[in-house]
Design a protein around this motif. Structure first.
Motif, PDB file in Angstrom:
ATOM      1  N   ARG A 250       0.860  -1.185   0.000  1.00  0.00           N
ATOM      2  CA  ARG A 250       0.000   0.000   0.000  1.00  0.00           C
ATOM      3  C   ARG A 250       0.897   1.236   0.000  1.00  0.00           C
ATOM      4  N   GLN A 251       0.552   2.134  -0.916  1.00  0.00           N
ATOM      5  CA  GLN A 251       1.379   3.327  -1.108  1.00  0.00           C
ATOM      6  C   GLN A 251       0.910   4.465  -0.212  1.00  0.00           C
ATOM      7  N   TYR A 252       1.845   5.078   0.482  1.00  0.00           N
ATOM      8  CA  TYR A 252       1.533   6.252   1.304  1.00  0.00           C
ATOM      9  C   TYR A 252       2.515   7.357   0.970  1.00  0.00           C
ATOM     10  N   SER A 253       2.186   8.571   1.426  1.00  0.00           N
ATOM     11  CA  SER A 253       3.088   9.688   1.144  1.00  0.00           C
ATOM     12  C   SER A 253       4.428   9.468   1.858  1.00  0.00           C
ATOM     13  N   TRP A 254       4.384   8.760   2.983  1.00  0.00           N
ATOM     14  CA  TRP A 254       5.619   8.538   3.746  1.00  0.00           C
ATOM     15  C   TRP A 254       6.399   7.320   3.279  1.00  0.00           C
ATOM     16  N   GLY A 255       5.830   6.568   2.358  1.00  0.00           N
ATOM     17  CA  GLY A 255       6.523   5.370   1.885  1.00  0.00           C
ATOM     18  C   GLY A 255       5.528   4.281   1.582  1.00  0.00           C
ATOM     19  N   ILE A 256       5.992   3.029   1.568  1.00  0.00           N
ATOM     20  CA  ILE A 256       5.024   1.967   1.292  1.00  0.00           C
ATOM     21  C   ILE A 256       5.006   0.930   2.411  1.00  0.00           C
ATOM     22  N   ALA A 257       3.841   0.328   2.562  1.00  0.00           N
ATOM     23  CA  ALA A 257       3.694  -0.764   3.522  1.00  0.00           C
ATOM     24  C   ALA A 257       3.649  -2.040   2.703  1.00  0.00           C
ATOM     25  N   GLU A 258       4.643  -2.899   2.895  1.00  0.00           N
ATOM     26  CA  GLU A 258       4.747  -4.113   2.081  1.00  0.00           C
ATOM     27  C   GLU A 258       4.063  -5.298   2.738  1.00  0.00           C
ATOM     28  N   VAL A 259       3.266  -5.998   1.946  1.00  0.00           N
ATOM     29  CA  VAL A 259       2.550  -7.169   2.454  1.00  0.00           C
ATOM     30  C   VAL A 259       3.528  -8.269   2.882  1.00  0.00           C
ATOM     31  N   GLU A 260       4.526  -8.524   2.037  1.00  0.00           N
ATOM     32  CA  GLU A 260       5.401  -9.670   2.308  1.00  0.00           C
ATOM     33  C   GLU A 260       6.721  -9.304   2.984  1.00  0.00           C
ATOM     34  N   ASN A 261       6.746  -8.153   3.639  1.00  0.00           N
ATOM     35  CA  ASN A 261       7.958  -7.755   4.357  1.00  0.00           C
ATOM     36  C   ASN A 261       7.740  -8.021   5.850  1.00  0.00           C
ATOM     37  N   GLU A 262       8.577  -8.877   6.417  1.00  0.00           N
ATOM     38  CA  GLU A 262       8.363  -9.271   7.822  1.00  0.00           C
ATOM     39  C   GLU A 262       8.574  -8.134   8.810  1.00  0.00           C
ATOM     40  N   ASP A 263       9.246  -7.074   8.346  1.00  0.00           N
ATOM     41  CA  ASP A 263       9.400  -5.917   9.238  1.00  0.00           C
ATOM     42  C   ASP A 263       8.120  -5.085   9.256  1.00  0.00           C
ATOM     43  N   HIS A 264       7.290  -5.271   8.230  1.00  0.00           N
ATOM     44  CA  HIS A 264       6.074  -4.470   8.141  1.00  0.00           C
ATOM     45  C   HIS A 264       4.857  -5.175   8.746  1.00  0.00           C
ATOM     46  N   CYS A 265       4.766  -6.478   8.543  1.00  0.00           N
ATOM     47  CA  CYS A 265       3.628  -7.219   9.124  1.00  0.00           C
ATOM     48  C   CYS A 265       3.911  -8.717   9.173  1.00  0.00           C
ATOM     49  N   ASP A 266       2.934  -9.488   9.693  1.00  0.00           N
ATOM     50  CA  ASP A 266       3.133 -10.938   9.871  1.00  0.00           C
ATOM     51  C   ASP A 266       2.469 -11.770   8.777  1.00  0.00           C
ATOM     52  N   PHE A 267       2.142 -11.127   7.635  1.00  0.00           N
ATOM     53  CA  PHE A 267       1.447 -11.857   6.567  1.00  0.00           C
ATOM     54  C   PHE A 267       2.187 -13.144   6.175  1.00  0.00           C
ATOM     55  N   LYS A 268       3.503 -13.029   5.986  1.00  0.00           N
ATOM     56  CA  LYS A 268       4.287 -14.194   5.546  1.00  0.00           C
ATOM     57  C   LYS A 268       4.246 -15.315   6.580  1.00  0.00           C
ATOM     58  N   LYS A 269       4.355 -14.910   7.859  1.00  0.00           N
ATOM     59  CA  LYS A 269       4.321 -15.913   8.949  1.00  0.00           C
ATOM     60  C   LYS A 269       2.982 -16.643   8.924  1.00  0.00           C
ATOM     61  N   LEU A 270       1.919 -15.853   8.785  1.00  0.00           N
ATOM     62  CA  LEU A 270       0.582 -16.433   8.806  1.00  0.00           C
ATOM     63  C   LEU A 270       0.375 -17.353   7.606  1.00  0.00           C
ATOM     64  N   ARG A 271       0.806 -16.906   6.413  1.00  0.00           N
ATOM     65  CA  ARG A 271       0.639 -17.721   5.212  1.00  0.00           C
ATOM     66  C   ARG A 271       1.421 -19.032   5.352  1.00  0.00           C
ATOM     67  N   ALA A 272       2.644 -18.931   5.913  1.00  0.00           N
ATOM     68  CA  ALA A 272       3.452 -20.143   6.081  1.00  0.00           C
ATOM     69  C   ALA A 272       2.760 -21.113   7.034  1.00  0.00           C
ATOM     70  N   LEU A 273       2.205 -20.571   8.111  1.00  0.00           N
ATOM     71  CA  LEU A 273       1.510 -21.427   9.083  1.00  0.00           C
ATOM     72  C   LEU A 273       0.328 -22.130   8.433  1.00  0.00           C
ATOM     73  N   LEU A 274      -0.440 -21.378   7.649  1.00  0.00           N
ATOM     74  CA  LEU A 274      -1.653 -21.926   7.070  1.00  0.00           C
ATOM     75  C   LEU A 274      -1.391 -22.952   5.978  1.00  0.00           C
ATOM     76  N   ILE A 275      -0.562 -22.578   5.010  1.00  0.00           N
ATOM     77  CA  ILE A 275      -0.459 -23.498   3.874  1.00  0.00           C
ATOM     78  C   ILE A 275       0.850 -24.271   3.816  1.00  0.00           C
ATOM     79  N   ARG A 276       1.710 -24.084   4.764  1.00  0.00           N
ATOM     80  CA  ARG A 276       2.958 -24.816   4.719  1.00  0.00           C
ATOM     81  C   ARG A 276       3.178 -25.618   5.997  1.00  0.00           C
ATOM     82  N   THR A 277       3.534 -24.907   7.071  1.00  0.00           N
ATOM     83  CA  THR A 277       4.017 -25.656   8.241  1.00  0.00           C
ATOM     84  C   THR A 277       2.932 -26.342   9.070  1.00  0.00           C
ATOM     85  N   HIS A 278       1.748 -25.732   9.199  1.00  0.00           N
ATOM     86  CA  HIS A 278       0.782 -26.287  10.134  1.00  0.00           C
ATOM     87  C   HIS A 278      -0.523 -26.742   9.514  1.00  0.00           C
TER      88      HIS A 278
END
Ligand SMILES: Nc1nc2c(ncn2[C@@H]2O[C@H](COP(=O)(O)OP(=O)(O)OP(=O)(O)O)[C@@H](O)[C@H]2O)c(=O)[nH]1
Ligand SMILES: [Mg+2]
Length: 390
Positions: A250-278
């Motif tokens: 998502r684009q903002y004036s201050w920069g962007i919020a990345e879906v798949e960046n672990e510093d920005h959110c836990d999307f990747k962790k959640l996706r891994a839990l759901l369709i990979r590890t658990h």
């Protein structure tokens, strides 16, 4: 090795199954059903789109899924897709639900969701009771993501009520929606508060298995549990990161919020839990815990094969009950009024009679006085007469 331990290992887990079982599972694949629930406008539909676009390579997606418009979802929507994880075939079913309002008295909007979950258990149980049990239609929900509004405060009573009901029925995974709207510091505090309320209110949430064979998976499971409730960012849009990469975000004036960046959110962790590890653990706990709980509770209350009794929780019955209660209160009120008026009337009548009685009394008194006077006069006259006689 238990399914939990299997799921806890790397990959989707089947690589570690004994060879024969590995072959069977890999050939047949597995059904996995995911559901999203939460208030309206929190990004549930967007999340599903994000999950599909970041997970399913267009070529492989036999379901030919078209990204849904993120208009308000008005009914339960089911989408199916197939994905392949390390030679492992997964038939993914995603259930999108209409969001409920931000007000308290809105049972009508979330009860159907809870009923949907029960209905899937019910339907599976009935199929199991049939003589031919080969091809079962199975849409039991293996994981239910509950979207929490990123208020920065704490869980609302409505969240608590719904999460309690969900947690006793399915693997409940709480997520903080629109994580890009909170600063990292506020997000951390909010996460802590949500965790505290979940513990204090005894809300059952999905727990990763702790009995792992190796240290790496134990550590990974602990990391996953520490990230709960998962902070997520959803987006259908590609944006260009500072370093020129094209990413979902998502684009903002201050920069962007990345879906798949672990510093920005836990999307990747959640996706891994759901369709990979658990995934396998979510499937087996649904079967062994949630479905078993449902089956046992139904067995206690009805005989084998007996249809499910009508639900008292049904909004339609609630309405009727409410109308009946209103009518009854109205009638009681009317009766009370009638009684009060009648009482007033009686009191007035009593007062009137008392007054009449008083008037009668004083009249009698006057008459008595008059009579006395008359009597006194007559006796004097008689004495005089007697005197004259002698
Ligand atoms: N800032 C921000 N906005 C988001 C995010 N995800 C979705 N949105 C926006 O929020 C709005 C609502 O998104 P939807 O996906 O329709 O929300 P929903 O939960 O499906 O809503 P209902 O269908 O009404 O229950 C849209 O304008 C999205 O673009 C997010 O992670 N961050
Ligand atoms: Mg929606």
């Amino acid at each position: 090795m238990s399914p939990s331990a299997v799921a806890a290992t790397n990959g989707i887990g089947i690589a570690n199954l004994p060879n024969q079982r590995h072959k069977i599972v890999a050939k047949r694949g597995t059904n996995f059903t995911l559901m999203v629930v939460g208030e309206s406008g929190l990004g549930k539909t967007t999340f599903i789109n994000t999950l599909f676009t970041t997970t399913i390579k267009e070529k492989k997606n036999q379901a030919k899924r078209h990204a849904k418009q993120t208009e308000k979802t008005v009914e339960i929507e089911i989408t199916k897709a197939e994905l392949e994880e390390k030679m492992f075939n997964v038939k993914l079913t995603v259930i999108d639900t209409p969001g409920f309002g931000d007000y308290v008295n809105n049972r009508e909007s979330w009860l159907p969701i809870v009923e949907f979950i029960d209905d899937q258990h019910e339907s599976y149980m009935r199929q199991e009771q049939q003589p031919l049990r080969k091809e079962k239609l199975d849409m039991r929900v293996h994981a239910c993501l509950y979207f929490i509004r990123p208020t920065g405060h704490t869980l609302k009573p409505l969240d608590i009520e719904i999460m309690k009901r969900l947690g006793s029925r399915v693997n409940l995974i709480p997520v903080i929606a629109k994580a890009d709207t909170l600063t990292p510091k506020d997000l951390e505090t909010f996460k802590r508060r949500v965790r505290e309320v979940i513990a204090a209110q005894n809300i059952q949430v999905y727990q990763c298995p702790t009995e792992s064979d190796d240290e790496t998976s134990t550590k990974r499971n602990m990391d996953i549990m520490a990230a709960m409730p998962f902070a997520i960012i959803g987006s259908d849009e590609d944006v260009i990161a500072l370093d020129g990469r094209k990413v979902k975000g998502r684009q903002y004036s201050w920069g962007i919020a990345e879906v798949e960046n672990e510093d920005h959110c836990d999307f990747k962790k959640l996706r891994a839990l759901l369709i990979r590890t658990h995934m396998l653990d979510l499937v087996s706990t649904t079967e062994e815990t949630h479905y078993e709980n449902y089956r046992q509770s139904q067995m206690e209350t009805r005989k084998f094969g007996e249809p499910k009794p009508k639900k008292l929780d049904n909004p339609k019955f609630k309405e009727e009950e409410e109308a009946l209660r209103k009518r009854f209160t109205e009638q009681v009120k009317q009766e009370e009024n009638r009684f009060r008026q009648w009482e007033q009337h009686l009191i007035a009548e009593r007062d009137r009679l008392n007054k009449d009685l008083e008037a009668e009394h004083s009249h009698i008194k006057t008459l008595e006085a008059e009579l006395e006077q008359v009597q006194a006069g007559t006796s004097r006259g008689r004495k005089f007469f007697i005197l004259l006689k002698y």
